[in-house]
Design an enzyme around this catalytic site. Structure first.
Site, PDB file in Angstrom:
ATOM      1  N   TYR A 142       0.975  -1.044   0.103  1.00  0.00           N
ATOM      2  CA  TYR A 142       0.019   0.062   0.134  1.00  0.00           C
ATOM      3  C   TYR A 142       0.922   1.307  -0.027  1.00  0.00           C
ATOM      4  O   TYR A 142       0.731   1.982  -0.610  1.00  0.00           O
ATOM      5  CB  TYR A 142      -0.912  -0.133   1.281  1.00  0.00           C
ATOM      6  CG  TYR A 142      -1.755   1.223   1.542  1.00  0.00           C
ATOM      7  CD1 TYR A 142      -2.925   1.579   0.672  1.00  0.00           C
ATOM      8  CD2 TYR A 142      -1.184   2.120   2.408  1.00  0.00           C
ATOM      9  CE1 TYR A 142      -3.540   2.747   0.819  1.00  0.00           C
ATOM     10  CE2 TYR A 142      -2.157   3.385   2.502  1.00  0.00           C
ATOM     11  CZ  TYR A 142      -3.155   3.522   1.842  1.00  0.00           C
ATOM     12  OH  TYR A 142      -3.985   4.875   2.077  1.00  0.00           O
ATOM     13  N   LYS A 146       1.139   4.196  -2.986  1.00  0.00           N
ATOM     14  CA  LYS A 146       0.897   5.638  -2.859  1.00  0.00           C
ATOM     15  C   LYS A 146       2.175   6.670  -3.000  1.00  0.00           C
ATOM     16  O   LYS A 146       1.727   7.463  -3.275  1.00  0.00           O
ATOM     17  CB  LYS A 146       0.152   5.873  -1.318  1.00  0.00           C
ATOM     18  CG  LYS A 146      -1.160   4.898  -1.174  1.00  0.00           C
ATOM     19  CD  LYS A 146      -2.084   5.437  -2.281  1.00  0.00           C
ATOM     20  CE  LYS A 146      -3.513   5.042  -1.774  1.00  0.00           C
ATOM     21  NZ  LYS A 146      -4.682   5.505  -2.837  1.00  0.00           N
TER      22      LYS A 146
END
Length: 235
Positions: A142, A146
């Site tokens: 994640y 990002k």
């Protein structure tokens, strides 16, 4: 002439809020997602089995026919999701692959769409995360996705990136959004520290209507909410 906007991820919690908000402001709204949003004027419905190149070609083809050659005011990419896992997690690779497809692939496609369909002085918004400004050992995939999204935004704001003249690229970096799913999975959390979706919709609307209100091109805009009040900081 009706203003047009593209919302990538129009069936997610934030995307759905944006579709409804901009429809209420008389924008012609195109939603791009795996499922249709019945509130949108136009839907581009994706097949999740498509690879990056085929997905980009499919979306461009659909938009060329639906936009009738008219440029859009903004492309708001709010596609994404969350999955945890450190390097020892059994689903580490699987989850990381999903995170890259949701955040990085959608950001690359949104950038390509902006180079073709965004008007001069238009706005492209990508969705990063405040967590990606630091290490994320418990959610590496994640955080990496990002962080890559943040890099894409900064690169698009640089010269010779292929973006339309005088356009802006901004990457929001929320901490926690106040979504139904977050309320379901974190029922005891202090929701006064969660950023309301309507606040983001209003912020985007301001940036679109008043280019002078936008942060510096390429900014990462961190959203910090305390006591129900949201403040912006720039990175």
């Amino acid at each position: 002439m009706t203003k047009q906007i593209i919302i990538y991820g129009g069936r997610g919690a934030l995307g759905d809020c944006l579709v409804r908000y901009f429809r209420s402001k008389d924008f012609k709204v195109t939603s791009i997602d795996l499922k249709q949003n019945e509130q949108a004027d136009v839907n581009v419905t994706l097949a999740d089995v498509q690879d990056l190149e085929k997905q980009a070609e499919f979306i461009k083809e659909k938009l060329q026919s639906s936009l009738n050659g008219e440029p859009v005011e903004a492309i708001l990419n709010v596609a994404g999701g969350w999955a945890g896992g450190n390097a020892g997690d059994k689903d580490f690779i699987k989850n990381s692959d999903l995170m890259f497809k949701q955040s990085v692939h959608s950001s690359l496609i949104a950038a390509s769409l902006a180079s073709t369909f965004l008007k001069e002085s238009g706005l492209l918004v990508l969705t990063g995360a405040a967590a990606a400004l630091d290490a994320t050992p418990g959610m590496i995939g994640y955080g990496a996705a990002k962080a890559a999204t943040i890099h894409i935004g900064r690169s698009l704001a640089a010269s010779d990136s292929g973006m339309p003249k005088s356009s802006s690229v901004l990457t929001i970096a929320p901490i926690t959004l106040d979504t139904p799913m977050n309320r379901k999975w974190m029922p005891k959390a202090d929701t006064s520290t969660w950023t309301p979706l309507e606040y983001i919709a209003e912020l985007f609307h301001k940036w679109i209507n008043d280019p002078s209100s936008r942060p510096t091109n390429g900014s990462v805009v961190k959203l910090t909410t305390k006591g129900g009040n949201t403040e912006l900081s720039y990175h």
